[in-house]
Write a protein that holds these residues in place. Structure first.
Motif, PDB file in Angstrom:
ATOM      1  N   ARG A   1     -76.723 177.134  34.286  1.00 30.87           N
ATOM      2  CA  ARG A   1     -77.606 177.404  35.432  1.00 30.87           C
ATOM      3  C   ARG A   1     -78.043 176.121  36.131  1.00 30.87           C
ATOM      4  NH1 ARG A   1     -81.424 182.449  33.263  1.00 30.87           N
ATOM      5  NH2 ARG A   1     -79.674 183.832  32.731  1.00 30.87           N
ATOM      6  N   ASN A   2     -77.095 175.223  36.314  1.00 29.98           N
ATOM      7  CA  ASN A   2     -77.368 173.953  36.982  1.00 29.98           C
ATOM      8  C   ASN A   2     -76.898 173.944  38.429  1.00 29.98           C
ATOM      9  OD1 ASN A   2     -78.459 172.890  34.637  1.00 29.98           O
ATOM     10  ND2 ASN A   2     -76.546 171.909  34.001  1.00 29.98           N
ATOM     11  N   ILE A   3     -76.645 175.111  39.006  1.00 27.53           N
ATOM     12  CA  ILE A   3     -76.144 175.183  40.384  1.00 27.53           C
ATOM     13  C   ILE A   3     -77.128 175.957  41.250  1.00 27.53           C
ATOM     14  CG2 ILE A   3     -74.287 176.014  41.884  1.00 27.53           C
ATOM     15  CD1 ILE A   3     -72.381 175.724  39.517  1.00 27.53           C
ATOM     16  N   ASP A   4     -77.484 175.361  42.382  1.00 22.40           N
ATOM     17  CA  ASP A   4     -78.297 176.064  43.382  1.00 22.40           C
ATOM     18  C   ASP A   4     -77.317 176.652  44.397  1.00 22.40           C
ATOM     19  OD1 ASP A   4     -79.841 176.682  45.745  1.00 22.40           O
ATOM     20  OD2 ASP A   4     -81.477 175.525  44.853  1.00 22.40           O
ATOM     21  N   TRP A   5     -77.038 177.940  44.254  1.00 19.27           N
ATOM     22  CA  TRP A   5     -76.009 178.578  45.081  1.00 19.27           C
ATOM     23  C   TRP A   5     -76.411 178.658  46.549  1.00 19.27           C
ATOM     24  CZ3 TRP A   5     -71.438 178.650  43.086  1.00 19.27           C
ATOM     25  CH2 TRP A   5     -71.272 178.762  41.702  1.00 19.27           C
ATOM     26  N   ALA A   6     -77.712 178.679  46.835  1.00 21.27           N
ATOM     27  CA  ALA A   6     -78.161 178.709  48.234  1.00 21.27           C
ATOM     28  C   ALA A   6     -77.792 177.404  48.942  1.00 21.27           C
ATOM     29  CB  ALA A   6     -79.671 178.942  48.300  1.00 21.27           C
ATOM     30  N   ILE A   7     -78.050 176.277  48.282  1.00 19.05           N
ATOM     31  CA  ILE A   7     -77.684 174.972  48.856  1.00 19.05           C
ATOM     32  C   ILE A   7     -76.171 174.874  49.009  1.00 19.05           C
ATOM     33  CG2 ILE A   7     -77.714 172.479  48.502  1.00 19.05           C
ATOM     34  CD1 ILE A   7     -80.342 172.832  46.988  1.00 19.05           C
TER      35      ILE A   7
ATOM     36  N   LEU B   1     -80.178 170.746  58.409  1.00 15.20           N
ATOM     37  CA  LEU B   1     -79.753 169.423  57.949  1.00 15.20           C
ATOM     38  C   LEU B   1     -78.670 169.530  56.874  1.00 15.20           C
ATOM     39  CD1 LEU B   1     -83.191 167.556  57.742  1.00 15.20           C
ATOM     40  CD2 LEU B   1     -81.310 167.069  59.325  1.00 15.20           C
ATOM     41  N   THR B   2     -78.779 170.547  56.023  1.00 15.39           N
ATOM     42  CA  THR B   2     -77.779 170.755  54.967  1.00 15.39           C
ATOM     43  C   THR B   2     -76.440 171.155  55.565  1.00 15.39           C
ATOM     44  OG1 THR B   2     -79.567 171.493  53.495  1.00 15.39           O
ATOM     45  CG2 THR B   2     -77.321 171.963  52.798  1.00 15.39           C
ATOM     46  N   VAL B   3     -76.458 172.008  56.588  1.00 12.51           N
ATOM     47  CA  VAL B   3     -75.223 172.406  57.270  1.00 12.51           C
ATOM     48  C   VAL B   3     -74.566 171.196  57.930  1.00 12.51           C
ATOM     49  CG1 VAL B   3     -74.255 173.770  59.160  1.00 12.51           C
ATOM     50  CG2 VAL B   3     -75.947 174.794  57.639  1.00 12.51           C
ATOM     51  N   VAL B   4     -75.376 170.351  58.583  1.00 13.20           N
ATOM     52  CA  VAL B   4     -74.839 169.143  59.225  1.00 13.20           C
ATOM     53  C   VAL B   4     -74.237 168.206  58.182  1.00 13.20           C
ATOM     54  CG1 VAL B   4     -75.459 167.056  60.511  1.00 13.20           C
ATOM     55  CG2 VAL B   4     -76.376 169.271  61.210  1.00 13.20           C
TER      56      VAL B   4
ATOM     57  N   THR C   1     -82.016 166.217  38.708  1.00 21.33           N
ATOM     58  CA  THR C   1     -80.704 165.590  38.900  1.00 21.33           C
ATOM     59  C   THR C   1     -79.548 166.491  38.473  1.00 21.33           C
ATOM     60  OG1 THR C   1     -81.683 163.405  38.591  1.00 21.33           O
ATOM     61  CG2 THR C   1     -79.298 163.587  38.315  1.00 21.33           C
ATOM     62  N   LYS C   2     -79.680 167.150  37.320  1.00 24.45           N
ATOM     63  CA  LYS C   2     -78.564 167.944  36.819  1.00 24.45           C
ATOM     64  C   LYS C   2     -78.225 169.104  37.757  1.00 24.45           C
ATOM     65  CE  LYS C   2     -81.428 170.756  33.678  1.00 24.45           C
ATOM     66  NZ  LYS C   2     -81.633 171.142  32.262  1.00 24.45           N
ATOM     67  N   ARG C   3     -79.240 169.657  38.454  1.00 24.65           N
ATOM     68  CA  ARG C   3     -78.966 170.737  39.406  1.00 24.65           C
ATOM     69  C   ARG C   3     -78.318 170.198  40.687  1.00 24.65           C
ATOM     70  NH1 ARG C   3     -80.638 175.797  38.954  1.00 24.65           N
ATOM     71  NH2 ARG C   3     -81.003 176.089  41.186  1.00 24.65           N
ATOM     72  N   LEU C   4     -78.692 168.982  41.094  1.00 21.35           N
ATOM     73  CA  LEU C   4     -78.059 168.374  42.261  1.00 21.35           C
ATOM     74  C   LEU C   4     -76.594 168.058  41.977  1.00 21.35           C
ATOM     75  CD1 LEU C   4     -80.864 165.966  43.517  1.00 21.35           C
ATOM     76  CD2 LEU C   4     -79.952 167.947  44.705  1.00 21.35           C
TER      77      LEU C   4
ATOM     78  N   ALA D   1     -70.116 172.272  42.594  1.00 19.21           N
ATOM     79  CA  ALA D   1     -69.827 173.640  43.043  1.00 19.21           C
ATOM     80  C   ALA D   1     -69.369 173.665  44.494  1.00 19.21           C
ATOM     81  CB  ALA D   1     -71.069 174.518  42.867  1.00 19.21           C
ATOM     82  N   HIS D   2     -69.930 172.774  45.316  1.00 21.56           N
ATOM     83  CA  HIS D   2     -69.517 172.686  46.717  1.00 21.56           C
ATOM     84  C   HIS D   2     -68.168 171.982  46.848  1.00 21.56           C
ATOM     85  CE1 HIS D   2     -69.614 170.280  50.607  1.00 21.56           C
ATOM     86  NE2 HIS D   2     -69.428 171.523  50.999  1.00 21.56           N
ATOM     87  N   ALA D   3     -67.918 170.985  45.975  1.00 19.44           N
ATOM     88  CA  ALA D   3     -66.694 170.192  46.079  1.00 19.44           C
ATOM     89  C   ALA D   3     -65.447 171.015  45.794  1.00 19.44           C
ATOM     90  CB  ALA D   3     -66.760 168.997  45.121  1.00 19.44           C
TER      91      ALA D   3
END
Length: 261
Positions: free
Chosen positions: A67-73, A149-152, A185-188, A194-196
């Motif tokens: 559970r180290n992933i923020d799926w919304a981000i 800002l996250t989308v950009v 940090t671990k969630r970032l 997850a995005h990569a």
């Protein structure tokens, strides 16, 4: 197995080991190594993108389980990065009738992104301190502004990754630290990985559709990288970050300068 194939396995092993130990350096090391092997820039980028997608997939499974992933981000980043990948690949395809022009664009972009990655690695602590200071200050965007800002950020990362295969790791993590200083940090790190994966997968498949892929090379790189990542992960933290980070940054800066200029 001839000498060239052995060299690819060793390259995969070394890069996998460094990534496992430091968490960065995958694309920023592998693509220049492929260029050194005499592979043209477009094929080097396309091959490295699928290499990154496959090797990081295992990381997503582990981080998701913990559970180290923020799926919304991850979603907001992908909303910017995937369209950017599509537009960048369309631009490159318009140069496909002129391979020399396409390779020149990729090589130039690769040099500048390598240089930026070197700076991000070298000044990592200062950038993180800035993020922590900002977290306690007055400037703390949230809601729609933070999402925009996250989308950009995703858009910029998508463009860089599609052009050079570099940026999703070191630059992506630093960007997330600045945007989301309150997240641990671990969630970032988990969110960046997850995005990569979809980012590099889409970009890699796009390059493959244009013929910028060497499946033979990809196979030999993976033979070395999978055990390399395993070994590096187990040695993570045993070698001082104060030694590793400047060495990696200087090496990337020298390679980037040579490619760009």
């Amino acid at each position: 197995m001839d000498f060239g194939n052995v060299g690819l396995v060793v390259a995969g092993l070394v890069v996998g080991f460094i990534v496992g130990m430091t968490g960065v350096g995958g694309g920023s090391l592998m693509t220049p190594i492929l260029l050194w092997f005499g592979i043209n820039p477009a094929t080097a980028v396309g091959t490295d993108l699928l290499y990154a997608a496959i090797t990081k997939s295992g990381g997503v499974l582990v981080h998701a389980k913990n559970r180290n992933i923020d799926w919304a981000i991850t979603g907001w980043l992908t909303l910017g990065s995937v369209p950017a990948v599509g537009l960048t690949l369309w631009f490159l395809s318009s140069l496909h009738s002129s391979p020399d022009a396409m390779n020149a664009v990729i090589k130039q972009a690769l040099g500048f992104v390598l240089f930026a990655t070197a700076l991000a690695i070298l000044f990592k602590k200062r950038l993180l301190q800035f993020a922590h200071d900002r977290a306690g200050g007055h400037y703390n965007p949230s809601g729609a502004r933070l999402n925009a800002l996250t989308v950009v950020t995703g858009l910029v990362l998508g463009t860089m990754v599609a052009l050079t295969s570099i940026g999703a790791g070191a630059l992506g993590t630093v960007a997330l630290f600045i945007l989301y200083p309150f997240l641990v940090t671990k969630r970032l790190v988990g969110t960046e990985i997850a995005h990569a994966v979809p980012l590099t997968l889409v970009a890699g498949l796009g390059h493959a559709s244009m013929g910028n892929m060497d499946w033979h090379i990809l196979g030999f790189l993976l033979i070395g990288s999978l055990p390399g990542i395993y070994l590096g992960s187990h040695l993570s933290g045993r070698i001082s970050d104060e030694l590793l980070r400047p060495c990696l940054a200087v090496m990337l800066a020298m390679i980037g300068f040579k490619l760009a200029f």
